[in-house]
Design a protein around this motif. Sequence first.
Motif, PDB file in Angstrom:
ATOM      1  N   GLU A 122      49.789   9.031 -11.014  1.00  0.00           N
ATOM      2  CA  GLU A 122      50.149   9.813  -9.824  1.00  0.00           C
ATOM      3  C   GLU A 122      51.644   9.687  -9.570  1.00  0.00           C
ATOM      4  N   LEU A 123      52.312  10.841  -9.401  1.00  0.00           N
ATOM      5  CA  LEU A 123      53.749  10.868  -9.151  1.00  0.00           C
ATOM      6  C   LEU A 123      54.030  11.862  -8.019  1.00  0.00           C
ATOM      7  N   VAL A 124      54.549  11.364  -6.900  1.00  0.00           N
ATOM      8  CA  VAL A 124      54.878  12.183  -5.737  1.00  0.00           C
ATOM      9  C   VAL A 124      56.396  12.152  -5.563  1.00  0.00           C
ATOM     10  N   LEU A 125      57.019  13.322  -5.661  1.00  0.00           N
ATOM     11  CA  LEU A 125      58.484  13.441  -5.565  1.00  0.00           C
ATOM     12  C   LEU A 125      58.869  14.479  -4.509  1.00  0.00           C
ATOM     13  N   SER A 126      58.208  14.472  -3.381  1.00  0.00           N
ATOM     14  CA  SER A 126      58.457  15.472  -2.348  1.00  0.00           C
ATOM     15  C   SER A 126      59.799  15.232  -1.659  1.00  0.00           C
ATOM     16  N   ALA A 127      60.361  16.329  -1.112  1.00  0.00           N
ATOM     17  CA  ALA A 127      61.585  16.285  -0.293  1.00  0.00           C
ATOM     18  C   ALA A 127      62.753  15.668  -1.039  1.00  0.00           C
ATOM     19  N   ASN A 128      62.955  16.070  -2.272  1.00  0.00           N
ATOM     20  CA  ASN A 128      64.115  15.643  -3.045  1.00  0.00           C
ATOM     21  C   ASN A 128      64.955  16.865  -3.423  1.00  0.00           C
ATOM     22  N   HIS A 129      65.810  16.727  -4.436  1.00  0.00           N
ATOM     23  CA  HIS A 129      66.704  17.812  -4.832  1.00  0.00           C
ATOM     24  C   HIS A 129      66.483  18.233  -6.287  1.00  0.00           C
ATOM     25  N   ILE A 130      65.261  18.155  -6.731  1.00  0.00           N
ATOM     26  CA  ILE A 130      64.928  18.474  -8.125  1.00  0.00           C
ATOM     27  C   ILE A 130      64.985  19.985  -8.327  1.00  0.00           C
ATOM     28  N   THR A 131      65.672  20.422  -9.354  1.00  0.00           N
ATOM     29  CA  THR A 131      65.851  21.849  -9.626  1.00  0.00           C
ATOM     30  C   THR A 131      65.039  22.338 -10.819  1.00  0.00           C
ATOM     31  N   GLN A 132      64.594  21.427 -11.701  1.00  0.00           N
ATOM     32  CA  GLN A 132      63.843  21.829 -12.883  1.00  0.00           C
ATOM     33  C   GLN A 132      62.641  20.924 -13.083  1.00  0.00           C
ATOM     34  N   LEU A 133      61.568  21.530 -13.541  1.00  0.00           N
ATOM     35  CA  LEU A 133      60.375  20.775 -13.897  1.00  0.00           C
ATOM     36  C   LEU A 133      60.461  20.437 -15.382  1.00  0.00           C
ATOM     37  N   LEU A 145      50.735  15.451  -9.873  1.00  0.00           N
ATOM     38  CA  LEU A 145      52.178  15.658  -9.800  1.00  0.00           C
ATOM     39  C   LEU A 145      52.476  16.476  -8.541  1.00  0.00           C
ATOM     40  N   GLU A 146      53.215  15.881  -7.612  1.00  0.00           N
ATOM     41  CA  GLU A 146      53.544  16.527  -6.344  1.00  0.00           C
ATOM     42  C   GLU A 146      55.058  16.694  -6.251  1.00  0.00           C
ATOM     43  N   LEU A 147      55.505  17.950  -6.186  1.00  0.00           N
ATOM     44  CA  LEU A 147      56.933  18.268  -6.104  1.00  0.00           C
ATOM     45  C   LEU A 147      57.222  19.148  -4.898  1.00  0.00           C
ATOM     46  N   TYR A 148      56.547  18.893  -3.797  1.00  0.00           N
ATOM     47  CA  TYR A 148      56.689  19.713  -2.598  1.00  0.00           C
ATOM     48  C   TYR A 148      58.095  19.595  -2.019  1.00  0.00           C
ATOM     49  N   SER A 149      58.633  20.727  -1.571  1.00  0.00           N
ATOM     50  CA  SER A 149      59.922  20.786  -0.875  1.00  0.00           C
ATOM     51  C   SER A 149      61.059  20.253  -1.730  1.00  0.00           C
ATOM     52  N   ASN A 150      61.213  20.861  -2.890  1.00  0.00           N
ATOM     53  CA  ASN A 150      62.365  20.609  -3.741  1.00  0.00           C
ATOM     54  C   ASN A 150      63.149  21.901  -3.910  1.00  0.00           C
ATOM     55  N   GLN A 151      63.923  22.017  -4.971  1.00  0.00           N
ATOM     56  CA  GLN A 151      64.744  23.198  -5.201  1.00  0.00           C
ATOM     57  C   GLN A 151      64.453  23.829  -6.565  1.00  0.00           C
ATOM     58  N   ILE A 152      63.197  23.764  -6.964  1.00  0.00           N
ATOM     59  CA  ILE A 152      62.794  24.327  -8.252  1.00  0.00           C
ATOM     60  C   ILE A 152      62.752  25.843  -8.137  1.00  0.00           C
ATOM     61  N   SER A 153      63.508  26.515  -8.995  1.00  0.00           N
ATOM     62  CA  SER A 153      63.611  27.972  -8.933  1.00  0.00           C
ATOM     63  C   SER A 153      63.013  28.662 -10.152  1.00  0.00           C
ATOM     64  N   SER A 154      62.562  27.891 -11.127  1.00  0.00           N
ATOM     65  CA  SER A 154      62.007  28.504 -12.333  1.00  0.00           C
ATOM     66  C   SER A 154      61.102  27.506 -13.040  1.00  0.00           C
ATOM     67  N   LEU A 155      60.124  28.059 -13.787  1.00  0.00           N
ATOM     68  CA  LEU A 155      59.220  27.243 -14.598  1.00  0.00           C
ATOM     69  C   LEU A 155      59.451  27.477 -16.086  1.00  0.00           C
ATOM     70  N   LYS A 156      60.667  27.889 -16.456  1.00  0.00           N
ATOM     71  CA  LYS A 156      60.971  28.229 -17.847  1.00  0.00           C
ATOM     72  C   LYS A 156      60.828  27.040 -18.787  1.00  0.00           C
ATOM     73  N   SER A 157      61.019  25.833 -18.266  1.00  0.00           N
ATOM     74  CA  SER A 157      60.924  24.651 -19.139  1.00  0.00           C
ATOM     75  C   SER A 157      59.523  24.488 -19.718  1.00  0.00           C
ATOM     76  N   LEU A 158      58.524  25.063 -19.067  1.00  0.00           N
ATOM     77  CA  LEU A 158      57.157  24.961 -19.584  1.00  0.00           C
ATOM     78  C   LEU A 158      56.951  25.778 -20.847  1.00  0.00           C
ATOM     79  N   LYS A 159      57.886  26.665 -21.125  1.00  0.00           N
ATOM     80  CA  LYS A 159      57.751  27.523 -22.298  1.00  0.00           C
ATOM     81  C   LYS A 159      57.869  26.731 -23.589  1.00  0.00           C
ATOM     82  N   THR A 160      58.743  25.727 -23.591  1.00  0.00           N
ATOM     83  CA  THR A 160      58.969  24.918 -24.805  1.00  0.00           C
ATOM     84  C   THR A 160      58.285  23.563 -24.741  1.00  0.00           C
ATOM     85  N   HIS A 161      58.045  23.051 -23.533  1.00  0.00           N
ATOM     86  CA  HIS A 161      57.421  21.735 -23.393  1.00  0.00           C
ATOM     87  C   HIS A 161      56.253  21.852 -22.429  1.00  0.00           C
ATOM     88  N   PRO A 162      55.043  21.840 -22.925  1.00  0.00           N
ATOM     89  CA  PRO A 162      53.870  21.958 -22.039  1.00  0.00           C
ATOM     90  C   PRO A 162      53.754  20.738 -21.135  1.00  0.00           C
TER      91      PRO A 162
END
Length: 587
Positions: A122-133, A145-162
């Motif tokens: 379990e990994l909770v990273l809410s309310a941080n400044h993460i921009t990429q998954l 995996l909890e990434l609530y209230s960050n700055q993620i604007s795209s899920l493109k990284s999932l294309k090469t790394h599942p």
Amino acid sequence: MPMACQTLTQALEKLILSLCLESYPCGQGSWRKPSLREHEDLDDAALEDQFILLELLRSPQSPWQEKGSWSPQALALRELAVKTPGILKGNFKHTFFTSLRIVDMGVSVIDEGLLKFSCLEELVLSANHITQLLSENLPKTLLVLELYSNQISSLKSLKTHPPPPHLQHLGLGNNCLGSPEDIQYFTAEHWPQLKSLDLSWCGFTELYHVVEALSALPCLQSLVLVGNPLTLASSYPGIVLDSLPRLLYLDGARVTPEDRHQFRGFSQLKGTVFEEAEVTVCVQKIKGVPKPALSLEEFPVVSYSYSASYEFLDQPQSQENTNVESHILTNIHQNPPHQREGSASILCPGADFLKTSWEHHNKGLNIPVVMNSTQKQEWAEVMEFNFMRTNRFSDLTVLKNFFLRGLWLTVEEEKVVSWPAPPAEIGGTKASADKKGKESTDQNSKDKKKKKETVINLIHEAPVKQTLGSVHVELKNLMEGKHQIQVDCNLGTLHSEESVRTTVTREKEQSKKPIENKKTKPSGDTASAQRNLTPSKGKGRARKENETDPRADDNFNSITEPLTVEFSVQLSKVLCASQLSNQTTMK
């Protein structure tokens, strides 16, 4: 206060270091008896010593007590450092953790150092400044995996790394997601065991495409979409429930068999109605307007009328009520209604806070709004307007921003002064004299003259408008799953001009009383003082009037009501498939 930006590994190492695993009372320092380090058979004194060290870790009053809110394994690791300190070698500290909660610690990057936590579930990273998954840096054992209230604007990284193959919960709420490209990564290949997905408060707008993509997730049982523009569509949640038959929870609410039956057939209907919202605004009653003062003279004629106005989105659509006066507010950053020129200063309590909230919601938003007004009505204790207007909006993102902003509701008074038109000159002075002579001898002519005088042409001056009060109406609840907001807006207490004059007169008379008492101060015994204070007949009437004024004022204040407006905003929802089919046919 949030910490400076740092990698996830840096934040974790600081937290582990704060456990003081090598310092008193943990570790293998001189404070431990030799038998604890060198002998397996512990004497009573050694056992007592170990108990005392553990008590220092567990006691709430101990200065070494550690809450360990960032991980449930933190306290267990400290106790292990007391019982068997020699085991804390190599990578043991990292593999010991199965749950980490790093909230609001300024983390900006999920770096590869996280892979050292090879048993993490379990990994909770809410309310941080993460921009990429960066899924390549996530342990394969991860389940939550909890990434609530960050700055993620795209899920493109999932294309090469599942992502981790066994992930069961993914929380991406309150991020900058919502593009069509983001939807394409929700596939069974990426999330084969995903049971719970949180996409709340993102920017997803295309309801049908989102649901079509999520229907490919084979294990999805819980879905949160509240706060997205697509939830404003009239066909939500029917489309979601009928398209995802395995769903058990939607927006935190249990899906019942009755819900399934109610929305059966929604998924078979397609059309632009999916993307539209229908909003109905109602102004029912206005109460608490003071009765206007009436002039005792015949002229000028003064008339008063009242109306309510409210801000709403400017989007030309079909309207059920065409009796609407509107004007476009070209500058969205203009002052709120209570600060416009000519507005009264009477506001409901908390107006300064409402102004600040208004400016905050509008900062950086381009929301075109118009003022909508009800028809005018003459004064009454309760003015029944029964005003209703229904609009349909296709730009759900702008509608969401407007709901977060709220609207301003105002009550206006219009005063019109009218004067009799000047008489037309016909035939000069002589003709007028002859006419008067005839009227004195002819009774029929006199009756006609009286009837003619009853019809007087009036000339109206330009209307004088005054804002009696303004109030800010919160609409955020419409983005949180509520379908209707119905409030009695309190715009403060107003006072008529007559009551203000009475109060001023009373204050002046009270200010004169000490002077009069000083002049009439008696001398001698009490009986003579009472005789000297006996007023004359005229003064007695004046005193009686003064005594009745306070009672009149108190009576006025006791019956004065605040200015209130019965106001409601309803977000319409389609409740059955046949209703949705009819709407599609009409379009």
